[in-house]
Design a protein around this motif. Sequence first.
Motif, PDB file in Angstrom:
ATOM      1  N   TYR A 124      90.694  80.540  13.768  1.00 18.54           N
ATOM      2  CA  TYR A 124      89.924  81.120  12.564  1.00 18.54           C
ATOM      3  C   TYR A 124      90.935  82.522  12.291  1.00 18.54           C
ATOM      4  O   TYR A 124      91.074  82.621  11.144  1.00 18.54           O
ATOM      5  N   PRO A 125      91.140  83.264  13.185  1.00 12.78           N
ATOM      6  CA  PRO A 125      91.971  84.305  13.054  1.00 12.78           C
ATOM      7  C   PRO A 125      93.351  84.108  12.467  1.00 12.78           C
ATOM      8  O   PRO A 125      93.970  84.787  11.608  1.00 12.78           O
ATOM      9  N   ASP A 126      94.022  83.086  12.886  1.00  8.43           N
ATOM     10  CA  ASP A 126      95.360  82.561  12.240  1.00  8.43           C
ATOM     11  C   ASP A 126      95.177  82.112  10.779  1.00  8.43           C
ATOM     12  O   ASP A 126      95.965  82.326  10.266  1.00  8.43           O
ATOM     13  N   ILE A 127      94.184  81.284  10.647  1.00  8.68           N
ATOM     14  CA  ILE A 127      93.979  80.982   9.267  1.00  8.68           C
ATOM     15  C   ILE A 127      93.590  82.013   8.283  1.00  8.68           C
ATOM     16  O   ILE A 127      94.063  82.205   7.105  1.00  8.68           O
ATOM     17  N   LEU A 128      92.778  83.117   8.811  1.00  9.33           N
ATOM     18  CA  LEU A 128      92.544  84.210   7.849  1.00  9.33           C
ATOM     19  C   LEU A 128      93.742  84.960   7.829  1.00  9.33           C
ATOM     20  O   LEU A 128      93.834  85.512   6.562  1.00  9.33           O
ATOM     21  N   HIS A 129      94.611  85.244   8.713  1.00  6.89           N
ATOM     22  CA  HIS A 129      95.726  85.977   8.568  1.00  6.89           C
ATOM     23  C   HIS A 129      96.581  85.402   7.464  1.00  6.89           C
ATOM     24  O   HIS A 129      97.252  85.819   6.746  1.00  6.89           O
ATOM     25  N   LYS A 130      96.670  84.132   7.630  1.00  7.29           N
ATOM     26  CA  LYS A 130      97.725  83.271   6.617  1.00  7.29           C
ATOM     27  C   LYS A 130      96.987  83.437   5.245  1.00  7.29           C
ATOM     28  O   LYS A 130      97.818  83.529   4.339  1.00  7.29           O
TER      29      LYS A 130
END
Length: 69
Positions: free
Chosen positions: A33-39
Motif C-alpha cells: 500500500y505505501p508503494d502504491i500511494l507513493h507512486k
Amino acid sequence: MDTYVRSYMDCEGYVPIALVCNYYNVSCFQSSYPDILHKLVEVQGRSKYYELDVVNETIRLKEGWEKVC
C-alpha cells in the motif's frame, strides 16, 4: 463505476485508495500500500484520469465523477 465502490464515495467523489488497492487487478501486482500511494503521489500532476487527496488518502476520477454519484 461499480455500485460497491460508489457506496464508499464521499460527496466530492473520492474513495479510499485502500479500497482500490484491494481490487484483484491492483493487488495482483503485489505492491505494498505505501508503494502504491507513493507512486500515485509521484505521478499525480501528470495524470489525465485521477485526482488525489493526499491528506485523506483518497482518489477520484478527474472528470465525470459527478455523473456516478
